[in-house]
Write a protein that holds these residues in place. Structure first.
Motif, PDB file in Angstrom:
ATOM      1  N   ASN A  47       0.802  -1.127   0.007  1.00  0.00           N
ATOM      2  CA  ASN A  47       0.163   0.006  -0.211  1.00  0.00           C
ATOM      3  C   ASN A  47       0.699   1.218  -0.151  1.00  0.00           C
ATOM      4  N   ASP A  48       2.095   1.073   0.430  1.00  0.00           N
ATOM      5  CA  ASP A  48       2.910   2.499   0.544  1.00  0.00           C
ATOM      6  C   ASP A  48       3.848   2.735  -0.436  1.00  0.00           C
ATOM      7  N   ALA A  49       4.461   1.569  -1.218  1.00  0.00           N
ATOM      8  CA  ALA A  49       5.634   1.449  -1.945  1.00  0.00           C
ATOM      9  C   ALA A  49       5.495   0.590  -3.111  1.00  0.00           C
ATOM     10  N   LEU A  50       5.996   1.006  -4.290  1.00  0.00           N
ATOM     11  CA  LEU A  50       6.173   0.127  -5.395  1.00  0.00           C
ATOM     12  C   LEU A  50       7.417   0.070  -5.873  1.00  0.00           C
ATOM     13  N   VAL A  51       8.297  -1.005  -5.767  1.00  0.00           N
ATOM     14  CA  VAL A  51       9.370  -1.161  -6.193  1.00  0.00           C
ATOM     15  C   VAL A  51       9.583  -1.798  -7.454  1.00  0.00           C
ATOM     16  N   ILE A  52      10.556  -1.363  -8.299  1.00  0.00           N
ATOM     17  CA  ILE A  52      10.686  -1.835  -9.687  1.00  0.00           C
ATOM     18  C   ILE A  52      12.318  -1.988 -10.122  1.00  0.00           C
ATOM     19  N   ALA A  53      12.607  -3.315 -10.529  1.00  0.00           N
ATOM     20  CA  ALA A  53      13.789  -3.714 -10.855  1.00  0.00           C
ATOM     21  C   ALA A  53      14.014  -3.130 -12.372  1.00  0.00           C
ATOM     22  N   VAL A  54      15.359  -2.319 -12.501  1.00  0.00           N
ATOM     23  CA  VAL A  54      15.601  -1.922 -13.700  1.00  0.00           C
ATOM     24  C   VAL A  54      17.131  -2.415 -13.853  1.00  0.00           C
ATOM     25  N   GLY A  55      17.013  -3.592 -14.503  1.00  0.00           N
ATOM     26  CA  GLY A  55      18.331  -4.236 -14.369  1.00  0.00           C
ATOM     27  C   GLY A  55      18.962  -4.772 -12.937  1.00  0.00           C
ATOM     28  N   ASP A  56      19.972  -4.570 -12.267  1.00  0.00           N
ATOM     29  CA  ASP A  56      20.391  -4.824 -11.068  1.00  0.00           C
ATOM     30  C   ASP A  56      19.827  -3.557 -10.027  1.00  0.00           C
ATOM     31  N   LEU A  57      19.400  -2.644 -10.709  1.00  0.00           N
ATOM     32  CA  LEU A  57      19.105  -1.364  -9.911  1.00  0.00           C
ATOM     33  C   LEU A  57      17.577  -1.434  -9.273  1.00  0.00           C
ATOM     34  N   ARG A  58      17.154  -0.854  -8.346  1.00  0.00           N
ATOM     35  CA  ARG A  58      15.533  -0.669  -7.810  1.00  0.00           C
ATOM     36  C   ARG A  58      15.277   0.768  -7.840  1.00  0.00           C
ATOM     37  N   VAL A  59      13.934   0.912  -8.390  1.00  0.00           N
ATOM     38  CA  VAL A  59      13.455   2.239  -8.294  1.00  0.00           C
ATOM     39  C   VAL A  59      12.284   2.077  -7.350  1.00  0.00           C
ATOM     40  N   ARG A  60      12.212   2.832  -6.486  1.00  0.00           N
ATOM     41  CA  ARG A  60      10.901   2.907  -5.358  1.00  0.00           C
ATOM     42  C   ARG A  60      10.177   4.199  -5.696  1.00  0.00           C
ATOM     43  N   PHE A  61       8.800   3.852  -5.833  1.00  0.00           N
ATOM     44  CA  PHE A  61       7.771   4.995  -5.742  1.00  0.00           C
ATOM     45  C   PHE A  61       6.838   4.873  -4.499  1.00  0.00           C
ATOM     46  N   ASP A  62       6.578   5.939  -4.185  1.00  0.00           N
ATOM     47  CA  ASP A  62       5.543   6.000  -3.034  1.00  0.00           C
ATOM     48  C   ASP A  62       4.341   6.935  -3.367  1.00  0.00           C
ATOM     49  N   ALA A  63       3.797   7.530  -2.568  1.00  0.00           N
ATOM     50  CA  ALA A  63       2.594   8.409  -2.951  1.00  0.00           C
ATOM     51  C   ALA A  63       3.070   9.739  -3.580  1.00  0.00           C
ATOM     52  N   LYS A  64       4.291   9.985  -3.579  1.00  0.00           N
ATOM     53  CA  LYS A  64       4.579  11.190  -4.050  1.00  0.00           C
ATOM     54  C   LYS A  64       4.632  10.960  -5.848  1.00  0.00           C
ATOM     55  N   GLY A  65       4.549   9.901  -6.133  1.00  0.00           N
ATOM     56  CA  GLY A  65       4.703   9.540  -7.455  1.00  0.00           C
ATOM     57  C   GLY A  65       6.145   9.643  -8.123  1.00  0.00           C
ATOM     58  N   LEU A  66       6.205   9.873  -9.434  1.00  0.00           N
ATOM     59  CA  LEU A  66       7.585  10.326 -10.326  1.00  0.00           C
ATOM     60  C   LEU A  66       8.336  11.163  -9.483  1.00  0.00           C
ATOM     61  N   VAL A  67       7.882  12.286  -9.286  1.00  0.00           N
ATOM     62  CA  VAL A  67       8.843  13.392  -8.497  1.00  0.00           C
ATOM     63  C   VAL A  67       9.407  12.823  -7.166  1.00  0.00           C
ATOM     64  N   GLY A  68       8.715  11.789  -6.390  1.00  0.00           N
ATOM     65  CA  GLY A  68       9.241  11.444  -5.344  1.00  0.00           C
ATOM     66  C   GLY A  68      10.005  10.099  -5.411  1.00  0.00           C
ATOM     67  N   ALA A  69      10.298   9.524  -6.635  1.00  0.00           N
ATOM     68  CA  ALA A  69      10.797   8.154  -6.904  1.00  0.00           C
ATOM     69  C   ALA A  69      12.340   8.463  -6.630  1.00  0.00           C
ATOM     70  N   ARG A  70      12.932   7.048  -5.794  1.00  0.00           N
ATOM     71  CA  ARG A  70      14.416   6.942  -5.585  1.00  0.00           C
ATOM     72  C   ARG A  70      14.936   5.760  -6.336  1.00  0.00           C
ATOM     73  N   CYS A  71      16.102   5.862  -6.671  1.00  0.00           N
ATOM     74  CA  CYS A  71      16.703   4.727  -7.252  1.00  0.00           C
ATOM     75  C   CYS A  71      18.080   4.423  -6.504  1.00  0.00           C
ATOM     76  N   SER A  72      18.470   3.154  -6.700  1.00  0.00           N
ATOM     77  CA  SER A  72      19.377   2.640  -5.982  1.00  0.00           C
ATOM     78  C   SER A  72      20.727   3.046  -6.463  1.00  0.00           C
ATOM     79  N   CYS A  73      20.525   3.768  -7.790  1.00  0.00           N
ATOM     80  CA  CYS A  73      22.082   4.026  -8.234  1.00  0.00           C
ATOM     81  C   CYS A  73      22.525   5.331  -7.474  1.00  0.00           C
ATOM     82  N   PRO A  74      23.703   5.486  -7.739  1.00  0.00           N
ATOM     83  CA  PRO A  74      24.394   6.656  -6.952  1.00  0.00           C
ATOM     84  C   PRO A  74      23.997   8.206  -7.621  1.00  0.00           C
ATOM     85  N   ALA A  75      23.317   8.186  -8.588  1.00  0.00           N
ATOM     86  CA  ALA A  75      22.771   9.666  -9.029  1.00  0.00           C
ATOM     87  C   ALA A  75      21.800  10.085  -8.038  1.00  0.00           C
ATOM     88  N   GLY A  76      21.823  11.506  -7.779  1.00  0.00           N
ATOM     89  CA  GLY A  76      20.691  11.998  -6.987  1.00  0.00           C
ATOM     90  C   GLY A  76      19.636  12.693  -7.883  1.00  0.00           C
TER      91      GLY A  76
END
Length: 87
Positions: A47-76
């Motif tokens: 209910n709180d998060a959606l985690v999507i694998a992009v190759g070996d990396l993980r992108v996490r979405f929450d209620a903030k949508g695309l602008v609040g997404a966080r990736c496990s890569c080192p880019a900010g």
């Protein structure tokens, strides 16, 4: 409406210019190229998060949508992996 449905509805409103406004044209181009070789896949969803694998990396979405997404890569901020999922 669950988180995945809200995120899909949000992403349907985005076009290339909207993605460029979040990042830049070069990142959008690289994100598109990523999709030639990588297929993003949901690896965790609740209910709180959606985690999507992009190759070996993980992108996490929450209620903030695309602008609040966080990736496990080192880019900010919004990276090519977040854009790949958005596309």
């Amino acid at each position: 409406m669950n988180l995945r449905q809200r995120l899909l509805a949000e992403l349907q409103r985005y076009d290339d210019e909207a993605f460029v406004a979040l990042a830049n044209r070069g990142l959008l181009r690289r994100a598109g190229k990523d999709l030639d070789t990588i297929t993003p896949a949901v690896v965790d969803e609740n209910n709180d998060a959606l985690v999507i694998a992009v190759g070996d990396l993980r992108v996490r979405f929450d209620a903030k949508g695309l602008v609040g997404a966080r990736c496990s890569c080192p880019a900010g901020g919004v990276c090519q992996h977040i854009l790949s999922v958005g596309l």
